[in-house]
Design a protein around this motif. Structure first.
Motif, short mmCIF file in Angstrom:
data_model
loop_
_atom_site.label_atom_id
_atom_site.label_comp_id
_atom_site.label_asym_id
_atom_site.label_seq_id
_atom_site.Cartn_x
_atom_site.Cartn_y
_atom_site.Cartn_z
N GLU A 53 0.84 -1.20 0.00
CA GLU A 53 0.00 0.00 0.00
C GLU A 53 0.87 1.25 0.00
O GLU A 53 2.05 1.20 0.40
CB GLU A 53 -0.97 0.01 1.18
CG GLU A 53 -0.31 0.03 2.53
CD GLU A 53 -1.32 0.16 3.67
OE1 GLU A 53 -2.19 1.04 3.61
OE2 GLU A 53 -1.22 -0.63 4.63
N ASN A 82 1.46 -2.78 -11.82
CA ASN A 82 0.96 -3.39 -10.59
C ASN A 82 0.60 -2.37 -9.52
O ASN A 82 -0.16 -2.64 -8.62
CB ASN A 82 1.96 -4.42 -10.05
CG ASN A 82 3.36 -3.84 -9.88
OD1 ASN A 82 3.79 -3.00 -10.68
ND2 ASN A 82 4.05 -4.25 -8.86
N ILE A 86 -4.19 -2.57 -8.03
CA ILE A 86 -4.69 -2.87 -6.69
C ILE A 86 -5.86 -1.95 -6.37
O ILE A 86 -6.16 -1.03 -7.15
CB ILE A 86 -3.57 -2.72 -5.63
CG1 ILE A 86 -2.98 -1.31 -5.67
CG2 ILE A 86 -2.50 -3.76 -5.85
CD1 ILE A 86 -1.90 -1.07 -4.63
#
Ligand code: IPM
Ligand code: MG
Length: 361
Positions: A53, A82, A86
């Motif tokens: 994160e 990537n 998320i």
């Protein structure tokens, strides 16, 4: 004086430009007898790579104990898809929103300044910018559409997305005060920008700004609709001193304002709240296409460090010394590629930092 500075180099060119600003801060510390302690923190894609994160709660909590934050840039998906596959609340930009909210930084200040030496890069006709322009956008940073309720769901068989724009009077009042305070130290004029011909939140905005104005009668206040403001910035940028506006309008207008200066690589920014802890960063992004090539322009980050000295540490003289050193380097003809023109001296990122340091000494 001794201060602890949290460094968030971030992604793309971030680490390179922050390193140059640190060089300059160290030169200031040496010259004026201060001590600056630094610690680097991960935020953005580099944090996603390690923690999954953009900004962890632990990192945010630790940063809260620092005196100020210097940020490079976060995000940029070149070669890092990537980072964007998320969930939205973990992506690079979410870290930025989380740190703004977490540190209570409700005011974002972005100067739009036409440097004399770079006036050739300004895309507006020179007769409109004769003598230069110098205004600042004060953008509300922790409210409005960015932080309102949002959801996407199917209603009556139709995919429907909702974002909420809400402001309470206190959120408006506290940034309005900042705008008038800053205007008092500059050209004594505030242009409050809204969409009061349509939005309730803008009508309240206008009402509260006028209430706050009662305490600042020495500052001129005008209201301007946001669509008109977008036009006025390119039509007559010299008319502005302080533009005060809500989060989303400020996001859009500040990009426009930086573009009309012709040198986004030069523009600093400060995010401030109720305490001295501020976050300072260049107005430009992470420019992943030129990362690691030692060609990025570090001057916006160096100028942001100057704002840090002024607003977080009350070091007016030291701050001015950095600004003067930047002007001198430009006068001496040094340019990174983004602001290079025929007849000037092409300069790398690290050389630019060294040149500012030399002129500070
Ligand atoms: C800015 C940026 C951010 C914003 C993005 C990256 C979330 O555009 O600082 O202006 O919209 O505030
Ligand atoms: Mg923006």
């Amino acid at each position: 004086m001794e201060y602890n500075i949290a460094l968030i180099p971030g992604d793309g060119i971030g680490p390179e430009i922050v390193a140059e600003a640190v060089k300059v801060l160290d030169a200031v510390a040496e010259k004026y007898g201060h001590t600056f302690n630094y610690k680097k923190f991960l935020m953005g894609g580099c944090s996603i790579d390690v923690y999954g994160e953009s900004l962890t709660d632990e990192t945010l909590e630790e940063i809260k104990t620092y005196d100020s934050v210097l940020l490079g840039a976060v995000g940029g998906n070149v070669g890092h898809s990537n980072w964007y596959e998320i969930e939205p609340s973990k992506r690079p930009e979410a870290g930025l929103l989380k740190i703004r909210k977490g540190l209570g930084l409700f005011t974002n200040m972005r100067p739009a300044l036409l440097y004399d030496e770079l006036s050739g890069a300004c895309p507006i006709k020179s007769e409109l910018t004769e003598g230069g322009f110098d205004f600042v956008i004060m953008r509300e940073l922790t409210g409005g559409l960015y932080f309102g309720d949002r959801y996407t769901k199917t209603i009556d068989g139709l995919r429907t997305a909702v974002d909420t724009l809400s402001y309470n009077e206190e959120e408006i009042r506290r940034i309005a005060k900042w705008a008038f305070e800053i205007a008092r130290k500059r050209g004594k004029k505030v242009t409050s920008v809204d969409k009061a011909n349509v939005l309730d939140s803008s009508r309240l905005w206008r009402e509260v700004v006028h209430e706050v104005h009662a305490d600042y009668q020495d500052v001129e206040l005008e209201d301007m609709l946001v669509d008109n403001c977008a036009m006025q910035i390119v039509r007559d940028p010299k008319q502005f001193d302080v533009i005060l506006t809500e989060n989303m309008f400020g996001d859009i207008l500040s990009d426009e304002a930086s573009m009309v200066t012709g040198s986004i690589g030069m523009l600093s920014s400060a995010s401030l709240g109720a305490t001295k802890l501020g976050l300072y960063e260049p107005s430009h992004g992470s420019a992943p296409d030129i990362a690691g090539k030692n060609i990025a322009n570090p001057l916006a980050t160096i100028a942001s460090a100057a704002l840090m000295l002024k607003y977080s540490f009350d070091m007016e003289e030291e701050s001015k010394a950095i600004e003067d050193a930047i002007s001198q380097v430009l006068k001496d003809g040094y340019r990174t590629v983004d602001i290079y023109t025929e007849g000037t001296k092409k300069t790398s990122t690290t050389e630019m930092g060294d040149l500012v340091v030399e002129r500070l000494k």
